[in-house]
Design a protein around this motif. Structure first.
Motif, PDB file in Angstrom:
ATOM      1  N   MET A  11       0.894  -1.178   0.079  1.00  0.00           N
ATOM      2  CA  MET A  11      -0.058  -0.137  -0.120  1.00  0.00           C
ATOM      3  C   MET A  11       0.785   1.325   0.070  1.00  0.00           C
ATOM      4  SD  MET A  11      -2.825  -1.599  -0.052  1.00  0.00           S
ATOM      5  CE  MET A  11      -4.084  -0.498   0.456  1.00  0.00           C
ATOM      6  N   GLU A  12       0.409   2.152  -0.840  1.00  0.00           N
ATOM      7  CA  GLU A  12       1.361   3.257  -0.901  1.00  0.00           C
ATOM      8  C   GLU A  12       0.364   4.507  -1.819  1.00  0.00           C
ATOM      9  OE1 GLU A  12       4.029   3.401  -4.753  1.00  0.00           O
ATOM     10  OE2 GLU A  12       4.364   1.553  -3.485  1.00  0.00           O
ATOM     11  N   PRO A  13       0.570   5.855  -1.475  1.00  0.00           N
ATOM     12  CA  PRO A  13      -0.015   6.718  -2.092  1.00  0.00           C
ATOM     13  C   PRO A  13       0.139   6.804  -3.718  1.00  0.00           C
ATOM     14  CG  PRO A  13       1.334   7.691  -0.452  1.00  0.00           C
ATOM     15  CD  PRO A  13       1.797   6.127  -0.488  1.00  0.00           C
ATOM     16  N   CYS A  14      -1.008   7.125  -4.305  1.00  0.00           N
ATOM     17  CA  CYS A  14      -1.214   7.283  -5.914  1.00  0.00           C
ATOM     18  C   CYS A  14      -2.300   8.151  -6.033  1.00  0.00           C
ATOM     19  CB  CYS A  14      -1.306   5.851  -6.347  1.00  0.00           C
ATOM     20  SG  CYS A  14      -3.029   5.047  -6.311  1.00  0.00           S
ATOM     21  N   ASN A  15      -2.169   8.377  -7.321  1.00  0.00           N
ATOM     22  CA  ASN A  15      -3.284   9.233  -7.856  1.00  0.00           C
ATOM     23  C   ASN A  15      -4.147   8.620  -8.984  1.00  0.00           C
ATOM     24  OD1 ASN A  15      -3.974  11.482 -10.236  1.00  0.00           O
ATOM     25  ND2 ASN A  15      -4.139  12.320  -8.360  1.00  0.00           N
ATOM     26  N   LEU A  16      -5.472   8.446  -8.863  1.00  0.00           N
ATOM     27  CA  LEU A  16      -6.571   7.881  -9.884  1.00  0.00           C
ATOM     28  C   LEU A  16      -6.009   8.323 -11.209  1.00  0.00           C
ATOM     29  CD1 LEU A  16      -9.742   7.095  -7.541  1.00  0.00           C
ATOM     30  CD2 LEU A  16      -7.745   5.575  -8.351  1.00  0.00           C
ATOM     31  N   ALA A  17      -6.071   9.634 -11.246  1.00  0.00           N
ATOM     32  CA  ALA A  17      -5.858  10.328 -12.630  1.00  0.00           C
ATOM     33  C   ALA A  17      -4.665   9.768 -13.293  1.00  0.00           C
ATOM     34  CB  ALA A  17      -5.757  11.804 -12.449  1.00  0.00           C
ATOM     35  N   THR A  18      -3.453   9.741 -12.748  1.00  0.00           N
ATOM     36  CA  THR A  18      -2.078   9.155 -13.195  1.00  0.00           C
ATOM     37  C   THR A  18      -2.668   7.876 -13.740  1.00  0.00           C
ATOM     38  OG1 THR A  18      -0.922  10.850 -11.720  1.00  0.00           O
ATOM     39  CG2 THR A  18       0.222   9.168 -12.831  1.00  0.00           C
ATOM     40  N   GLU A  19      -2.848   6.823 -12.813  1.00  0.00           N
ATOM     41  CA  GLU A  19      -3.003   5.539 -12.761  1.00  0.00           C
ATOM     42  C   GLU A  19      -3.919   5.346 -14.122  1.00  0.00           C
ATOM     43  OE1 GLU A  19      -1.492   3.363 -11.173  1.00  0.00           O
ATOM     44  OE2 GLU A  19      -0.504   4.859  -9.858  1.00  0.00           O
ATOM     45  N   PHE A  20      -5.084   5.874 -14.419  1.00  0.00           N
ATOM     46  CA  PHE A  20      -5.884   5.813 -15.454  1.00  0.00           C
ATOM     47  C   PHE A  20      -5.471   6.178 -16.760  1.00  0.00           C
ATOM     48  CE2 PHE A  20      -8.874   3.912 -12.328  1.00  0.00           C
ATOM     49  CZ  PHE A  20      -9.454   2.989 -13.229  1.00  0.00           C
ATOM     50  N   HIS A  21      -4.656   7.256 -16.656  1.00  0.00           N
ATOM     51  CA  HIS A  21      -4.201   7.989 -18.033  1.00  0.00           C
ATOM     52  C   HIS A  21      -2.976   6.844 -18.474  1.00  0.00           C
ATOM     53  CE1 HIS A  21      -6.438  11.401 -17.731  1.00  0.00           C
ATOM     54  NE2 HIS A  21      -5.838  12.145 -16.916  1.00  0.00           N
ATOM     55  N   ASP A  22      -2.268   6.125 -17.448  1.00  0.00           N
ATOM     56  CA  ASP A  22      -1.334   5.347 -17.742  1.00  0.00           C
ATOM     57  C   ASP A  22      -1.947   4.159 -18.615  1.00  0.00           C
ATOM     58  OD1 ASP A  22       0.617   6.938 -16.987  1.00  0.00           O
ATOM     59  OD2 ASP A  22       1.037   6.098 -15.215  1.00  0.00           O
ATOM     60  N   LEU A  23      -2.894   3.556 -17.911  1.00  0.00           N
ATOM     61  CA  LEU A  23      -3.782   2.474 -18.387  1.00  0.00           C
ATOM     62  C   LEU A  23      -4.304   2.768 -19.614  1.00  0.00           C
ATOM     63  CD1 LEU A  23      -6.008   1.567 -15.323  1.00  0.00           C
ATOM     64  CD2 LEU A  23      -4.290  -0.084 -16.308  1.00  0.00           C
TER      65      LEU A  23
END
Length: 676
Positions: free
Chosen positions: A235-247
């Motif tokens: 578990m670590e901090p992440c940003n949903l916008a970044t994750e989905f743009h990368d996806l």
């Protein structure tokens, strides 16, 4: 008192005990006069009405008739009238010395209970016998439960054996396919070594096949870790916008190859910064979105929606992810076992589509580990819908938002053929203080722009979807520009790679492209740019371009026991004019560092698994040295162990970074460059 009575009376203490413990009825039958002496326990539903007696003496046939008529279920009464008559009982006792049978009685609460009757011949006497009645309902139920448990275990074992046999058969095919490509194209390249175009084409196909083979191996290893209980969440901090743009970036090639229409949007997502395991989070959606594309038809559709919902747990929020496609669909029979390991639906084209049948089993296990839920509905020939709900912890550190007061009250027009997208983007615009309007068609957007311009109430910004049924976003932009001029920013909203269209878009008057799914942070950023404000601490979308010239002349100690891996890594480093010294195991690496001058090596690339002394031990030995560069020199782990616990182990040993094998070239250079 007859002889039978004296026998019964002498047994009264024993009978009392047995009635209280095991038996509903216990007594004796005298065949000379057909009389029965019975004691009735709580389990009997045919006790005579007299309350003053403890032992009842009565005619056996009358007792049997009362028992059959008042207690035994109707469908068994005539059968047992014959079975339990005196003549039949005596015949069995003469032949076998005992007789027993089971029947069913109606209990006081209306239920049916199973009872066992036993007749025992008295020793050295043929004119008398003992008789008992026992309730065996619970025993039968327990036996049935055990039988069913054993049957289920047998079925599961048989199913697991068949599934693994099928899996090995599929794996044999799926592994051989990329291996054949790797071997075949290697042979072709070797035979045309001087033909650059042929060799380049072969190398690209070898790389594609190698990546597929690696994915197959990773799936098998992941499933093995899950079944052994070794998979953990990091578990670590992440940003949903970044994750989905990368996806979305990761599936672009597949989307373009099958000409799939991709729709990605958000609904009520206000909290983007969460705490989760980014790698496994991506694994969930790459698998499901990848399947939605893989099992879709050319020109089909895939839609992804991210929706935030409240949670009853403080500090958390529920996120619902819905992935729909217009693919071939899944049969009702296969839906029941879709999340089971090694399963692949047996269709005519199953052999043509790559896969192991492990992906969704891994997804289900990861979702369960995250305390989430996953469900799927499908219809053959029409498509499939996955719904994944995950409770995600919200980050407590709030991101400081840049002041957008200069945008308050400004009007904006949202143009998208999907109502939910219009509604979501409009809600975000209101959140930052703007006054949005929306329309579902390009033609109406042009009309609204004209009317607003004539009424001197022009829009300050336009957000237009690229792909719409009546007119694409670039054409809508071109027509709006002909009315309002060049000043007002117009943004194109798309989930696709826009590089090929960028020149045409700029000519039409597009200010910039916005990536779907659009989050509030994305909207703030583009509006700040359009307003000319300073972005400040906001993170740029594009990765920093490293100046690899800084690596020239650096000296690196490369510790690797595998000669092929050593050759590959050394060649990649030398391509950037890096000086390379090699060590075939951890002990040699420690010795070379010990014998080197202070500061001679700029960095160490340390394989983890090596003979004599492994990478962790070698690193700990170097870090324990008294010389200054032993503490400060960057040491990067090189290993095929790419799980969270392996990364943590590397850090604990004193390593500064972690590179997984097989080596990704750009990742190698970028990781090294960050230390200079």
């Amino acid at each position: 008192m007859n002889e039978n009575s004296s026998v019964a009376e002498s047994l009264t203490p024993i009978i009392d005990y047995l009635v209280d413990t095991d038996y509903d009825i216990i007594g004796s039958v005298n065949f000379l006069d057909n009389t029965a002496r019975m004691m009735y326990g709580e389990g009997s539903c045919t006790k005579p009405t007299s309350e003053n007696e403890t032992v009842f003496e009565e005619d056996y046939e009358e007792s049997l008739t009362r028992f059959l008529n008042n207690a035994v279920i109707p469908e068994e009464r005539e059968e047992f009238r014959l079975i339990l008559n005196v003549k039949n009982i005596k015949r069995h006792l003469e032949e076998q010395g005992r007789f027993e049978t089971s029947l069913h009685v109606l209990w006081k609460d209306g239920s049916v209970r199973a009872k066992k009757l036993r007749y025992f011949k008295m020793k050295n006497r043929m004119d008398c016998c003992f008789v008992t009645q026992t309730d065996i309902t619970d025993m039968l139920l327990e036996e049935e439960r055990k039988r069913q448990t054993l049957q289920n275990a047998l079925t599961q074992a048989k199913y697991a054996s068949e599934a693994k046999t099928t899996f090995l058969s599929n794996m044999s095919h799926d592994i051989r396919t990329p291996m054949n490509a790797i071997i075949g194209f290697t042979a072709i390249a070797a035979g045309h070594i001087n033909e650059t175009e042929v060799v380049t084409d072969c190398l690209e196909k070898i790389m594609t096949s190698s990546n597929h083979l690696l994915q197959l191996i990773n799936d098998v290893l992941d499933m093995s870790r899950i079944e052994s209980g070794k998979m953990q969440l990091n578990m670590e901090p992440c940003n949903l916008a970044t994750e989905f743009h990368d996806l979305v970036d990761m599936v672009q090639t597949q989307i373009q190859a099958k000409q799939i229409d991709l729709y990605v949007d958000t609904l009520n997502v206000k909290d983007e910064n969460v705490i989760t395991d980014p790698m496994k989070f991506n694994q969930i959606f790459l698998n499901i979105i990848g399947n939605a594309i893989k099992f879709n038809k050319t020109g089909g559709m895939v839609s992804v929606r991210i929706e935030q919902k409240p949670s009853k747990h403080s500090g958390y929020s529920n996120y619902l992810f819905t992935i729909k496609d217009t693919g071939k669909g899944i049969s009702r029979e296969f839906l029941e076992k879709i999340f089971q390991p090694f399963e692949r639906e047996n269709t005519e084209d199953v052999g043509k589509i790559e896969g192991t049948g492990l992906g969704l089993a891994i997804v289900k296990n990861i979702v369960d580990m995250m305390n989430g839920e996953i469900s799927v509905t499908s219809e053959l020939g029409k498509g499939t819908e996955f719904r994944i709900e995950l409770p995600l912890e919200l980050q407590t550190t709030k991101v400081e938002e840049v002041n957008l007061d200069q945008l308050k009250g400004l009007r904006a027009l949202v143009v998208d053929d999907d109502f939910n997208t219009c509604d979501s983007v409009s809600a975000m615009l209101r959140e930052i203080g703007m006054e949005p309007e929306w329309t579902l068609t390009g033609k109406e957007a042009v009309l609204k722009a004209k009317q607003a311009y004539k009424l001197m109430r022009s829009y300050s910004a336009f957000i237009i979807d690229w792909i719409m049924p009546d007119m694409n976003g670039i054409e809508v932009t071109r027509r709006i520009r002909s009315v309002i001029g060049d000043e007002t920013p117009i943004f194109i909203l798309t989930a696709y790679d826009w590089l090929d269209l960028e020149e045409e878009a700029k000519e039409a008057g597009v200010t910039a492209f916005c990536r779907k799914p659009l989050f509030i942070s994305d909207l703030r950023r583009i509006m700040l740019k359009s307003a000319g404000a300073v972005i400040g601490a906001a993170k740029e979308e594009k990765k920093e371009n490293f100046d690899f010239g800084i690596l020239e002349g650096k000296k690196i100690l490369l510790a690797e026991d595998n000669l092929l891996n050593l050759e590959i890594a050394a060649r990649l480093l030398k391509d950037k004019d890096i000086l390379v010294d090699t060590a075939e195991n951890g002990r040699v690496a420690v010795d070379k560092f010990t014998q080197s001058k202070q500061g001679e090596y700029d960095l160490i690339l340390m394989d983890v698994r090596m003979p004599v002394l492994d990478g962790y031990q070698a690193t700990e030995t170097i870090r324990a040295m008294s010389r200054e560069d032993a503490v400060n020199i960057p040491i990067i782990a090189l290993t095929a162990n790419a799980y969270a616990e392996d990364i943590q182990h590397a850090k604990e040993a004193g390593m500064n970074a972690h590179l997984s094998k097989p080596i990704v070239v750009d990742a190698l250079y970028e990781t090294i460059a960050q230390f200079f």
